[in-house]
Design a protein around this motif. Sequence first.
Motif, short mmCIF file in Angstrom:
data_model
loop_
_atom_site.label_atom_id
_atom_site.label_comp_id
_atom_site.label_asym_id
_atom_site.label_seq_id
_atom_site.Cartn_x
_atom_site.Cartn_y
_atom_site.Cartn_z
N ASN A 60 1.15 -1.29 -0.12
CA ASN A 60 0.09 -0.21 0.10
C ASN A 60 0.89 1.59 0.55
O ASN A 60 0.53 2.28 -0.72
N ASP A 61 1.49 1.12 0.65
CA ASP A 61 3.04 1.93 1.01
C ASP A 61 3.57 2.48 -0.49
O ASP A 61 3.07 3.45 -0.71
N LEU A 62 3.78 1.36 -1.08
CA LEU A 62 4.55 1.60 -2.46
C LEU A 62 3.21 2.18 -3.78
O LEU A 62 3.80 2.83 -4.33
N GLN A 63 2.08 1.78 -3.22
CA GLN A 63 0.74 2.09 -4.33
C GLN A 63 1.04 3.45 -4.70
O GLN A 63 0.35 4.54 -5.24
N GLU A 64 0.68 4.06 -3.11
CA GLU A 64 0.15 5.28 -2.62
C GLU A 64 1.51 6.28 -3.58
O GLU A 64 1.66 7.17 -3.21
N HIS A 65 2.49 6.10 -3.72
CA HIS A 65 4.04 6.58 -3.17
C HIS A 65 4.34 6.65 -5.11
O HIS A 65 6.10 6.46 -5.60
N LYS A 66 3.93 5.27 -6.12
CA LYS A 66 4.48 5.38 -6.53
C LYS A 66 5.41 6.07 -7.82
O LYS A 66 6.37 6.27 -8.72
N LYS A 67 4.54 7.50 -8.29
CA LYS A 67 5.29 8.40 -8.69
C LYS A 67 6.45 8.88 -8.50
O LYS A 67 7.10 9.18 -8.93
N GLN A 68 6.36 9.10 -6.98
CA GLN A 68 7.84 9.36 -6.26
C GLN A 68 9.20 8.98 -6.19
O GLN A 68 9.81 8.58 -6.57
#
Length: 82
Positions: A60-68
């Motif tokens: 979930n953390d990776l999905q939330e910040h995938k653009k970064q």
Amino acid sequence: MSREAIGENGAVLGSGDYWSRVNRSTFFGGLMRRASEASYQEALREAGSRASDMVEEIYNDLQEHKKQLASIDSGQRNALAK
């Protein structure tokens, strides 16, 4: 005269002390709610559930910040991927 069965760990087979010694000498010791129990199936189920929760949180953390993630240095990104 009766004799109690003593395990290799020096405790009476099946006793709380026996299970405590077995659990302390294996990785199960850290998984058990009480050191003197032998409900390994439940301990493994709980450990699996905790591991699943951890993986889900990371995902979930990776999905939330995938653009970064694209802007992270490739070495650090590879370390994160591992």
